[in-house]
Design a protein around this motif. Structure first.
Motif, PDB file in Angstrom:
ATOM      1  N   PHE A 103       0.819  -1.221   0.000  1.00 59.48           N
ATOM      2  CA  PHE A 103       0.000   0.000   0.000  1.00 59.48           C
ATOM      3  C   PHE A 103       0.852   1.270   0.000  1.00 59.48           C
ATOM      4  N   GLU A 104       1.946   1.269   0.748  1.00 62.69           N
ATOM      5  CA  GLU A 104       2.808   2.453   0.753  1.00 62.69           C
ATOM      6  C   GLU A 104       3.444   2.666  -0.619  1.00 62.69           C
ATOM      7  N   ASN A 126      -4.341   6.061   7.205  1.00 60.73           N
ATOM      8  CA  ASN A 126      -5.487   5.185   7.454  1.00 60.73           C
ATOM      9  C   ASN A 126      -6.186   4.741   6.171  1.00 60.73           C
ATOM     10  N   GLN A 127      -5.696   5.227   5.022  1.00 59.97           N
ATOM     11  CA  GLN A 127      -6.236   4.777   3.743  1.00 59.97           C
ATOM     12  C   GLN A 127      -5.374   3.693   3.099  1.00 59.97           C
ATOM     13  N   LEU A 128      -4.295   3.294   3.785  1.00 55.35           N
ATOM     14  CA  LEU A 128      -3.421   2.241   3.283  1.00 55.35           C
ATOM     15  C   LEU A 128      -3.968   0.900   3.747  1.00 55.35           C
ATOM     16  N   VAL A 129      -5.058   0.480   3.143  1.00 55.19           N
ATOM     17  CA  VAL A 129      -5.789  -0.725   3.535  1.00 55.19           C
ATOM     18  C   VAL A 129      -6.074  -1.559   2.292  1.00 55.19           C
ATOM     19  N   PRO A 130      -6.460  -2.834   2.459  1.00 53.30           N
ATOM     20  CA  PRO A 130      -6.661  -3.702   1.295  1.00 53.30           C
ATOM     21  C   PRO A 130      -7.619  -3.159   0.248  1.00 53.30           C
ATOM     22  N   VAL A 131      -8.632  -2.408   0.684  1.00 55.77           N
ATOM     23  CA  VAL A 131      -9.591  -1.903  -0.297  1.00 55.77           C
ATOM     24  C   VAL A 131      -9.159  -0.546  -0.871  1.00 55.77           C
ATOM     25  N   MET A 132      -7.909  -0.183  -0.669  1.00 57.63           N
ATOM     26  CA  MET A 132      -7.373   1.058  -1.214  1.00 57.63           C
ATOM     27  C   MET A 132      -7.626   1.212  -2.710  1.00 57.63           C
ATOM     28  N   PRO A 136     -11.387  -2.384  11.719  1.00 57.41           N
ATOM     29  CA  PRO A 136     -10.434  -1.269  11.708  1.00 57.41           C
ATOM     30  C   PRO A 136      -9.932  -0.881  10.341  1.00 57.41           C
ATOM     31  N   GLY A 137      -9.942  -1.786   9.364  1.00 61.85           N
ATOM     32  CA  GLY A 137      -9.368  -1.462   8.068  1.00 61.85           C
ATOM     33  C   GLY A 137     -10.211  -0.524   7.244  1.00 61.85           C
ATOM     34  N   ILE A 138     -11.438  -0.216   7.680  1.00 58.32           N
ATOM     35  CA  ILE A 138     -12.359   0.615   6.915  1.00 58.32           C
ATOM     36  C   ILE A 138     -12.531   1.948   7.631  1.00 58.32           C
ATOM     37  N   PRO A 139     -12.677   3.084   6.946  1.00 56.35           N
ATOM     38  CA  PRO A 139     -12.816   4.379   7.604  1.00 56.35           C
ATOM     39  C   PRO A 139     -13.966   4.403   8.595  1.00 56.35           C
ATOM     40  N   GLU A 140     -13.889   5.339   9.565  1.00 58.10           N
ATOM     41  CA  GLU A 140     -14.896   5.401  10.618  1.00 58.10           C
ATOM     42  C   GLU A 140     -16.269   5.742  10.077  1.00 58.10           C
ATOM     43  N   PRO A 187     -19.398   5.265   8.184  1.00 60.21           N
ATOM     44  CA  PRO A 187     -19.944   4.074   7.530  1.00 60.21           C
ATOM     45  C   PRO A 187     -20.240   4.279   6.064  1.00 60.21           C
ATOM     46  N   ASP A 188     -20.577   5.492   5.658  1.00 58.28           N
ATOM     47  CA  ASP A 188     -20.814   5.737   4.241  1.00 58.28           C
ATOM     48  C   ASP A 188     -19.547   5.543   3.446  1.00 58.28           C
ATOM     49  N   GLU A 189     -18.423   6.069   4.007  1.00 53.44           N
ATOM     50  CA  GLU A 189     -17.154   5.912   3.301  1.00 53.44           C
ATOM     51  C   GLU A 189     -16.763   4.448   3.230  1.00 53.44           C
ATOM     52  N   GLY A 190     -17.023   3.703   4.309  1.00 50.79           N
ATOM     53  CA  GLY A 190     -16.652   2.306   4.302  1.00 50.79           C
ATOM     54  C   GLY A 190     -17.398   1.542   3.230  1.00 50.79           C
ATOM     55  N   ASP A 191     -18.689   1.852   3.074  1.00 48.46           N
ATOM     56  CA  ASP A 191     -19.482   1.159   2.072  1.00 48.46           C
ATOM     57  C   ASP A 191     -18.968   1.472   0.682  1.00 48.46           C
ATOM     58  N   GLN A 192     -18.567   2.716   0.473  1.00 44.72           N
ATOM     59  CA  GLN A 192     -18.056   3.091  -0.830  1.00 44.72           C
ATOM     60  C   GLN A 192     -16.749   2.360  -1.112  1.00 44.72           C
ATOM     61  N   MET A 193     -15.937   2.175  -0.073  1.00 45.21           N
ATOM     62  CA  MET A 193     -14.660   1.510  -0.276  1.00 45.21           C
ATOM     63  C   MET A 193     -14.859   0.033  -0.604  1.00 45.21           C
ATOM     64  N   ALA A 194     -15.839  -0.578   0.063  1.00 49.91           N
ATOM     65  CA  ALA A 194     -15.978  -2.009  -0.072  1.00 49.91           C
ATOM     66  C   ALA A 194     -16.526  -2.428  -1.413  1.00 49.91           C
TER      67      ALA A 194
END
Length: 629
Positions: A362-363, A382-388, A612-616, A618-625
């Motif tokens: 991710f980096e 905090n955006q360096l996650v698998p769903v980046m 923890p890997g998804i932003p706090e 919930p809307d952003e998390g859904d968009q990421m997933a």
């Protein structure tokens, strides 16, 4: 005019020279710092008293060059003024000549420009705002349209605190004051800032400020500024937007931004920042930003290629799949399969890119995005996650046009800019050289381009195909239709189109499909068809086809997920003597051993992210997933 009798005067003293009434008109220590900075080649620092500033503005013979000779001349005249004129006279000339931004010289013009009132009607907090603006007139001039005014508020609070210290206001009065956001800017007499002209002026002045040329310098000393904007392309951008999606059909709070860059020079040749600057000064191409969705995937692909993997490397794009506690699915609930990196890009396969990102790091992906054109610091840890790769990272249209422009320019990133020349009265161009760096290997850029060509020719971006010109690009859509992108390029031009909600809410526009392959790709095509009329057809370099072919898929024998329902799970679900019809089978079968079977019965409904890997948010998390394309 008497000491302490006027909050406007006291605001200026608090901001610029708190010893004005009692100390000499020349600051020895401040001037020494400025002279030393000039002699040693460092940036010239502040330190001038109100008297010295007044001398620079009031006396025409005083040069404003950043030189030791100018400082000495300024000091001599300031000493004479201090000996022969009263403090009240100096303050009066200062207030009548100092530049406040918004093309306003003098406190009366500033009061009218910022607060639409006379100077004697200014409140103490408004006076403090104008005093704070003297050091940074341009950003203060845009305080009514900026996303964040925090740096301006800190400077304003410094002035308020100084007014308490000097006794101009009490602590209780200061505690009750709020930051006075100015009124919308009115065009100066004879200045036409209607339509897109105001956005052009705004961005030109922003860049001049960043380069160290203040509005005051430019206005007073006859600099000739040459911008990079192409009038025909600016017209084409505005016309294409209005014809594709008329301004009055766009819901309030929905923004549309478009930017075109010449990849070889970095020049911003056209952009769409809004329908009419007189109605809204918020520039949707340079100020506005939104999550990129799958339009971020090319940076993941480029990272893999830079690390020595080939386009033929294979990833497991089968879904849905649990990733750090969140259900990740491909767009349209597509089952996916085992596929090459080229095919994953063409189809915008989510699961394949999630796997690829985990393999390349991710980096490293962030470093690639920065090198290609994203501003440093724009991608948080905090955006360096698998769903980046699914695009929770936000970008402005100008950032995306610059990043994809690096692919178009064979891996060389050229700093995007809107100022071509800054010519002084002697005809010398004082603009610093535009920075450029090799961000990617030529082979990487060629292979990214090849993959993105497939996305346009036969993948998710077919609506962007041009007649007579090759095109490469990528769609991007966040879940819930919060933002949609198409970013693409020809050999000559890189253009990004972003349609996004300013408040991170879902939206719709009547008659349009809010996905990257819908409205953004259609608009990109409508505009680029016009923009490319004067260009001869070019050619992209052939794919390099270099690197090691890696197979990250666990079992190539199961690369067709639709074959699975006819095997293992059939026995426990139906009597042995009866063959279940394929259409009645459960939509989800047991994945290969490497991926445990999901628990729920309906794979088409993603679970809300809560790990923890998804932003706090919930809307952003859904968009990421789940990126839609």
């Amino acid at each position: 005019m008497t000491a302490g009798g006027d909050h406007v005067v006291e605001a200026m003293i608090s901001a610029e020279d708190r010893g004005f009434w009692s100390e000499p008109g020349v600051s020895v220590s401040g001037t020494a710092r400025a002279v030393w900075s000039t002699v040693t080649g460092q940036q010239v620092q502040g330190g001038s008293t109100i008297t010295q500033q007044m001398v620079r503005n009031y006396y025409e013979g005083v040069s404003r060059d950043q030189s030791v000779a100018r400082k000495i001349q300024e000091i001599i005249i300031s000493i004479k003024v201090d000996q022969n004129e009263s403090k009240e006279w100096v303050m009066e000339q200062y207030l009548n000549t100092i530049y406040f931004g918004r093309q306003a010289y003098g406190i009366q013009a500033a009061a009218e420009s910022y607060y639409h009132k006379d100077v004697d009607e200014l409140t103490p907090e408004e006076a403090a705002f104008l005093a704070a603006a003297i050091q940074q007139p341009h950003p203060f001039g845009e305080a009514d349209v900026l996303d964040s005014t925090e740096p301006l508020e800190r400077r304003w609070q410094y002035v308020i605190d100084g007014m308490v210290t000097t006794g101009a206001i009490s602590e209780d009065e200061a505690a009750e004051m709020e930051f006075p956001v100015p009124e919308a800017e009115r065009p100066a007499d004879g200045t036409d800032v209607s339509g897109y002209k105001g956005y052009m002026l705004q961005e030109a002045m922003n860049e001049l400020e960043r380069l160290g040329f203040t509005e005051d310098m430019v206005q007073r000393h006859g600099y000739e500024i040459v911008t990079t904007f192409d009038e025909d392309m600016m017209e084409a951008a505005h016309d294409a937007v209005e014809e594709t999606v008329p301004h009055d059909t766009v819901p309030e709070g929905v923004n549309l931004g478009m930017t075109t860059i010449d990849p070889e020079t970095g020049e911003v040749v056209a952009f769409y920042g809004g329908d009419d600057y007189l109605e809204n000064q918020y520039d949707t191409s340079f100020h506005g930003a939104a999550q990129t969705g799958s339009a971020f995937k090319p940076y993941v692909l480029a990272t893999a290629l830079e690390e020595g993997y080939s386009l033929d490397s294979r990833v497991d794009g089968r879904g849905p799949r649990d990733v750090q506690g969140s259900r990740v699915q491909n767009a349209g609930n597509d089952p996916g399969g085992v596929m090459s990196l080229t095919q994953a890009t063409e189809e915008s396969n989510n699961l394949g890119f999630v796997e690829l990102a985990s393999e390349v790091g991710f980096e490293n992906i962030r470093d690639t995005a920065y090198a290609s054109g994203f501003p440093e610091g724009s991608i948080d840890d905090n955006q360096l996650v698998p769903v980046m790769p699914l695009g929770a990272v936000s970008a402005r249209p100008v950032d995306q046009a610059s990043g994809f422009g690096t692919f178009a320019n064979e891996g060389v990133h050229v700093e995007p800019h809107v100022i071509r020349e800054i010519n002084n009265p002697d005809g010398e161009n004082e603009r610093p050289e535009v920075e450029s760096d090799r961000a990617l290997e030529e082979s990487t850029a060629a292979d990214v381009t090849h993959a993105l060509e497939q996305a346009v020719n036969s993948g998710t971006g077919t609506a962007a195909r041009l007649d007579g010109h090759p095109a490469a690009g990528k769609t991007g859509t966040t879940d819930g239709s919060v933002a949609a992108w198409f970013v693409g390029y020809t050999p000559q031009l890189s253009t990004s189109v972003g349609v996004y909600s300013g408040d991170n809410e879902s939206f719709s526009i009547p008659g349009h499909n809010i996905s990257g392959g819908g409205l953004p790709a259609t608009l990109w095509n409508n505009y680029m068809s016009r923009a490319m009329e004067d260009y001869e057809p070019g050619e992209f370099p052939p794919p390099a086809n270099e690197g090691t072919t890696e197979n990250w898929a666990p079992d190539t024998a199961t690369q067709q997920p639709e074959e699975q329902p006819e095997e293992e799970p059939q026995e426990p679900q139906e009597p042995p003597e009866e063959e279940p019809p394929p259409e009645d089978e459960p939509p989800e079968e047991e994945p290969p051993p490497e991926f445990p079977p999901p628990e729920e019965d309906d794979p088409e409904v993603p679970e809300p992210p809560d790990e923890p890997g998804i932003p706090e948010d919930p809307d952003e998390g859904d968009q990421m997933a789940r990126s839609e394309d």
